[in-house]
Motif scaffolding. Structure first.
Motif, PDB file in Angstrom:
ATOM      1  N   ASP A  40      -3.055   6.357   6.833  1.00 18.71           N
ATOM      2  CA  ASP A  40      -3.389   5.045   7.446  1.00 18.71           C
ATOM      3  C   ASP A  40      -4.545   5.044   8.373  1.00 18.71           C
ATOM      4  OD1 ASP A  40      -1.296   3.774   6.202  1.00 18.71           O
ATOM      5  OD2 ASP A  40       0.313   4.466   7.811  1.00 18.71           O
ATOM      6  N   HIS A  86       0.145   6.272   0.082  1.00 16.79           N
ATOM      7  CA  HIS A  86       1.185   7.384   0.640  1.00 16.79           C
ATOM      8  C   HIS A  86       1.848   7.872  -0.604  1.00 16.79           C
ATOM      9  CE1 HIS A  86       0.071   5.756   4.608  1.00 16.79           C
ATOM     10  NE2 HIS A  86       0.773   4.730   4.324  1.00 16.79           N
ATOM     11  N   HIS A 122       0.933  -1.087   0.069  1.00 12.73           N
ATOM     12  CA  HIS A 122       0.014   0.003   0.021  1.00 12.73           C
ATOM     13  C   HIS A 122       0.926   1.371  -0.049  1.00 12.73           C
ATOM     14  CE1 HIS A 122       0.691   0.388   4.332  1.00 12.73           C
ATOM     15  NE2 HIS A 122       0.153   1.776   4.183  1.00 12.73           N
ATOM     16  N   LEU A 123       2.060   1.092   0.313  1.00  7.03           N
ATOM     17  CA  LEU A 123       2.783   2.294   0.507  1.00  7.03           C
ATOM     18  C   LEU A 123       3.167   3.204  -0.635  1.00  7.03           C
ATOM     19  CD1 LEU A 123       5.472   0.368   2.745  1.00  7.03           C
ATOM     20  CD2 LEU A 123       4.315   2.177   3.581  1.00  7.03           C
TER      21      LEU A 123
END
Ligand code: FES
Ligand SMILES: [Fe+2]
Length: 435
Positions: free
Chosen positions: A348, A184, A179-180
C-alpha cells in the motif's frame, strides 16, 4: 479527475487553506497514548502543517503546545520537563498543560502570570489515542464516542506509522476494494491458510477481482459497497463489503473491527493510525498482538525496515521512491511475488507514495472501479465548502449516532447491502450511485 486548483482545494491543509480550515473543525488523533510517557521529554508533533510540542505532566494529563514559547518564541522542544509544567529554558516561563502560566521569573510583578495564558490546544484521551482540536475554541465539537473506546485495552490494538505523501492518496486506497485481490495477491493467498480473524475476513476477495461498486452519501460522509459474486456454478453467493468514510479522514473497514485514521501532518506527510478491536480475542496482548501485527505488516520491525517511522521516514537509504522501494524483481520473475514487496502495508505504501508527494489528478483516467475515489473527492470538497460557507460540516451534526456507523460485510444474496447496516444511511442529499 481534478484540476490542479481543485486538487489543492481538498489536498492542502495549512491554516490558511480551505481544507485546512475544515480539518481544524474536527478532533484528530495525533499520537498513541503509549507514545507519551508522564513527565518525559517534550515530543515534536506536526499536525496540519503546524509544528507543535506534545508533553504529559506527572499527573498523567496530556498537553499540546505551540512550538514557539509565548514570550519570545524559543522552541518548547528545548523546554525543561518539571513535573507540573514545561519551563522554557530562555527566561524560565513555565506552562501547565491546560495553558496556566505557573512562573515568569524574569518579571517582578507576581500577578503578571495570571493575566496571560500559554499557547496550548485542547487535547482528549480515548481509545488508546491522544486527540487534538486545532480549530476556533467556540466551535469545538464533542469527541465522537466509538464503541471500541469503551472496550478493555486488552482487546484493542492501536498502531501509528508515517507515509511520505498527501493524505488523500492514502484514503483512496481504503475506498478502493478492487486493488485488494491484485496488489495484495500474496497476502490473500496466505490468508487462506491462517487462523487469524483478520485474514479470514479478507480471504474471499481473491475470488472476484472486479466487484460491482455502489455508494450512498450520509450525514457523516458516505458508505461504499463492493459487491462480489463468489463460488462456482453449483453454489454461487453474493457478498458485500461495506466501508464507511467518516469526514474528514476516517475509514471504517468492511471487516467490521478496524478503524483507520489518515491524519495530515502537512501537505506531503501523513500519519496512518490503525485501531483493531475484538470482542472475543485479547488482540492487545501477546502473543496475539505480535502475530496480528506481523501478518499485516505493522510490527515495529517492519515499520522501521520500510522507512515508516519518525527515525526513517523520507530517507533514501531505506525503501523509498528513489530506489523503487527495494522491489524484488527476481521474486516477481520466479512467480513467488506479485508485487515484489514484502507485505500488505509495504504494498500500500509503495502504491500511494510512488504516485508523488501530492499526486497530480489532472490526467488520471478513472473507471467503474473508482466509485469510492470520486465519492471521496466530493465528500472532501463538501467539507471545505461547508467550512467556507459557515454551514454544518459532514460528521459534525450532534444528531449522529456513532454507535450505528460501521464498516461491515456479509452474504446478501438478492438483498441490498444496505440491509447489513444497523441503521439506514441518512443525510441530506443521500444518493445512490452505480458503477
Ligand atoms: S522565550 Fe520562553 S521564556 Fe522567554
Ligand atoms: Fe491495500
Amino acid at each position: 479527475m481534478l484540476s490542479a486548483k481543485e486538487n489543492r482545494h481538498i489536498g492542502c491543509v495549512g491554516p490558511d487553506t480551505p481544507m485546512g480550515r475544515a480539518m481544524r473543525r474536527y478532533w484528530l488523533p495525533f499520537l498513541l497514548s503509549s507514545e507519551l510517557p508522564a513527565d518525559g521529554d517534550p515530543m515534536a508533533v506536526d499536525l496540519l502543517g503546524e509544528q507543535l510540542v506534545a508533553w504529559r505532566d506527572e499527573a498523567g494529563r496530556p498537553g499540546l503546545y505551540a512550538e514557539g514559547c509565548l514570550h519570545r518564541g524559543a522552541s518548547m522542544l528545548l523546554a525543561r520537563a518539571e513535573g507540573d509544567g514545561l519551563r522554557c529554558i530562555y527566561h524560565g516561563w513555565k506552562f501547565a498543560v491546560d495553558g496556566a502560566v505557573l512562573a515568569t521569573p524574569n518579571v517582578a510583578d507576581p500577578a503578571f502570570k495570571d493575566r496571560i495564558r500559554g499557547r496550548i490546544w485542547p487535547v482528549r484521551e480515548a481509545g488508546g489515542l491522544l486527540w487534538a482540536y486545532l480549530g476556533p475554541r467556540d466551535l469545538e465539537p464533542a469527541l465522537p464516542r466509538w464503541p471500541w473506546m469503551d472496550m478493555p485495552s486488552s482487546h484493542v490494538l492501536v498502531t501509528r506509522h508515517l507515509e511520505e505523501c498527501n493524505y488523500i492518496q492514502v484514503i483512496e486506497g481504503l475506498v478502493d476494494s478492487s486493488h485488494l485481490g491484485l496488489l495484495h495477491m500474496n497476502g490473500m493467498r496466505q490468508a487462506s491458510s491462517t487462523d487469524l480473524g483478520f485474514a479470514q475476513k479478507i480471504n474471499s476477495m481473491q475470488g472476484n477481482l472486479a466487484p460491482r461498486l455502489e455508494a450512498d452519501d450520509t450525514d457523516f460522509g458516505f458508505y461504499y459497497a463492493a459487491i462480489r459474486e463468489l463460488g462456482d456454478a453449483s453454489a454461487t453467493r453474493t457478498e458485500a463489503r461495506v466501508a464507511a468514510f467518516v469526514a474528514p479522514c476516517l475509514v471504517l473497514n468492511p471487516n467490521g473491527d478496524i478503524a483507520t485514521f489518515v491524519v495530515p501532518l502537512g501537505d506531503t506527510r501523513t500519519a496512518f493510525i490503525h485501531v483493531f478491536w475484538s470482542d472475543t480475542q485479547a488482540l492487545g496482548e501477546e502473543p496475539l498482538r505480535s502475530r496480528h501485527l506481523e501478518f499485516i505488516g505493522l510490527s515495529p520491525r517492519v515499520l522501521e525496515a520500510f522507512g515508516l517511522t519518525e527515525a526513517t521516514i523520507g530517507r533514501n537509504d531505506y525503501p523509498h521512491p528513489a530506489n523503487n522501494f527495494h522491489q524484488d524483481r527476481e521474486a516477481m520473475r520466479r512467480g513467488e511475488s506479485w508485487s515484489g514487496l514484502p507485505g500488505l502495508i509495504e504494498e500500500d505504501v509503495a502504491a500511494c507514495v510512488s504516485a508523488g508527494p501530492l499526486r497530480d489528478r489532472s490526467g488520471e483516467v478513472l473507471s467503474a472501479s473508482d466509485v469510492g475515489v470520486t465519492r471521496l473527492y466530493r465528500a472532501l470538497k463538501a467539507c471545505a465548502d461547508a467550512a467556507a460557507q459557515g454551514a454544518v460540516l459532514p460528521a459534525l451534526s450532534p444528531a449522529i449516532d456513532w454507535q450505528s456507523v460501521v464498516g461491515t460485510h456479509g452474504v446478501i444474496d438478492g438483498r441490498s447491502w444496505r440491509d447489513l447496516l444497523p441503521a439506514k444511511p441518512s443525510g441530506a442529499g443521500a444518493r445512490k450511485e452505480h458503477a
